[in-house]
Design an enzyme around this catalytic site. Structure first.
Site, PDB file in Angstrom:
ATOM      1  N   GLY A  36       0.929  -4.296   5.869  1.00 45.19           N
ATOM      2  CA  GLY A  36       0.607  -3.756   4.441  1.00 45.19           C
ATOM      3  C   GLY A  36      -0.400  -2.738   4.393  1.00 45.19           C
ATOM      4  O   GLY A  36      -0.669  -2.248   5.657  1.00 45.19           O
ATOM      5  N   GLY A  69       4.909  -5.517   2.355  1.00 46.93           N
ATOM      6  CA  GLY A  69       4.370  -4.508   3.347  1.00 46.93           C
ATOM      7  C   GLY A  69       5.547  -3.528   3.624  1.00 46.93           C
ATOM      8  O   GLY A  69       6.644  -3.993   3.436  1.00 46.93           O
ATOM      9  N   TYR A 120      -2.311 -15.904  -7.767  1.00 45.12           N
ATOM     10  CA  TYR A 120      -2.999 -15.042  -6.696  1.00 45.12           C
ATOM     11  C   TYR A 120      -4.415 -15.629  -6.724  1.00 45.12           C
ATOM     12  O   TYR A 120      -4.957 -15.984  -5.710  1.00 45.12           O
ATOM     13  CB  TYR A 120      -3.048 -13.522  -7.140  1.00 45.12           C
ATOM     14  CG  TYR A 120      -3.756 -12.752  -6.148  1.00 45.12           C
ATOM     15  CD1 TYR A 120      -3.124 -12.640  -4.762  1.00 45.12           C
ATOM     16  CD2 TYR A 120      -4.972 -11.994  -6.335  1.00 45.12           C
ATOM     17  CE1 TYR A 120      -3.964 -11.556  -3.832  1.00 45.12           C
ATOM     18  CE2 TYR A 120      -5.302 -11.155  -5.621  1.00 45.12           C
ATOM     19  CZ  TYR A 120      -4.892 -11.035  -4.125  1.00 45.12           C
ATOM     20  OH  TYR A 120      -5.489 -10.143  -3.400  1.00 45.12           O
TER      21      TYR A 120
END
Ligand code: UDP
Length: 322
Positions: free
Chosen positions: A23, A49, A158
């Site tokens: 990433g 990523g 998140y």
């Protein structure tokens, strides 16, 4: 007693595991660790990523890449000194798209990475986030602030995964005596951000470089504080090597509105783009600025790269990509 031949003194390099190594932040961290003499085992499932971010490391002694989802059991033969847990989608567009994977990597992935650290007696660092403060009602945000998060809003997957990850990290510290570090990372920018990840830096720079309208959400009055990636990674390294087992904010306290930022990008790219206003996404934090007193005192750290300098390097990277 006969003299035994002495073993030659061998300096053993520390071994680090980095999850999310392909990433944006993970790959810069891997570069720094290799430069500081660590052996690095890099893990990534390449969902957000990119292998391009670590392609330059192929064949380097001391570097190994494993294509794996960190929510699966992590088995590694080697002795490990440090686990740096960076795996997670990190852009609002990505985690809106991948809410379950985001929740899984923050919860199950953190559990597996902590389990690995425990088994190997390694020190563990969690890449946490300013998002744990949600849409903050305290400004700037000190580590003592508990946050204002909507668990079922679009950012909940998140925010709550990272809040769970912090809770799990502290629990492993308390119950299993794992040495843990928690970095609360604020907005960071630089080369290797994904052009289409939807975050404001790649969005504005790619729009400006193409002389297309720069899309400011809402009236652009919301604020962010942008830290250049080399500063951030330096802070991360210092935190891991410190004795600080409580969360520490890492970010650049120089705050600006999104509208000011759009104008700065247009200036820095010498673009002919106009600014257009689009609806503000739900639960978009209205203000964000780290209080970095703790990092200053405990890590002797503060960002050094001014926005203009960081933007020159970032724009150069994106120019080659658009
Ligand atoms: N933003 C914007 N235009 C864009 C992308 C983002 O105005 O094309 C705004 C977004 O609404 C937010 C800020 O820029 O207020 C930073 O967004 P980003 O997605 O980079 O991350 P966040 O800090 O919200 O997690």
């Amino acid at each position: 007693m006969p003299n035994r031949p002495r073993k030659p003194f061998t300096y053993s390099e520390p071994t680090s595991v980095v999850t999310g190594a392909a990433g944006f932040l993970g790959s810069h961290l891997v570069d720094l660790l290799l430069a500081r003499g660590h052996r690095v085992i890099a893990i990534d499932n390449l969902v957000t990523g990119s292998i391009d971010n670590i392609a330059h490391l192929a064949g380097i002694p001391g570097f190994k890449f494993i294509d794996q989802d960190v929510t699966e059991f992590l088995f590694l033969d080697a002795a490990i000194d440090y686990v740096w847990h960076f795996a997670s989608p990190a852009s609002p567009v990505d985690y809106l798209d991948l809410p379950i994977q985001t929740l899984k990597v923050g919860s199950l992935g953190t559990h597996k990475a902590l389990g690995l650290a425990k088994a190997k007696k390694a020190r563990f660092l969690l890449a946490s986030t300013s998002e744990i403060y949600g849409d903050p009602l305290v400004h700037p945000q000190p580590e003592e602030y508990w946050g204002n998060v909507n668990p079922i809003g679009p950012r909940g997957c998140y925010d709550e995964a990272k809040r769970f990850a912090e809770a799990m990290t502290i629990a492993y510290h308390k119950e299993h005596r794992v040495e843990t570090r928690v970095a609360r990372i604020f907005n960071t920018y630089g080369p290797r951000m994904r052009l289409n990840d939807g975050r404001v830096v790649p969005a504005f720079i790619s729009q400006a470089l193409k002389n297309k309208p720069v899309t400011v959400f809402g009236k652009g009055k919301q604020t962010r504080s942008f830290c250049y990636v080399s500063d951030l990674i330096d802070g991360i390294y210092r935190l891991m090597m410190s004795a600080c087992d409580q969360p520490v904010n890492l970010g650049n306290p120089s705050e600006l509105t999104v509208l000011q930022f759009a104008k700065e990008i247009i200036r820095a790219t010498e673009s002919k783009s106009e600014i257009v206003f689009k609806p503000l996404p739900q639960d978009d934090p209205r203000q964000r600025q780290p209080d970095i007193s703790k990092a200053r005192t405990l890590l002797n750290w503060e960002p050094k790269v001014p926005l203009e300098t960081g933007l020159v390097k970032t724009i150069e990277y994106f120019r080659a990509k658009v």
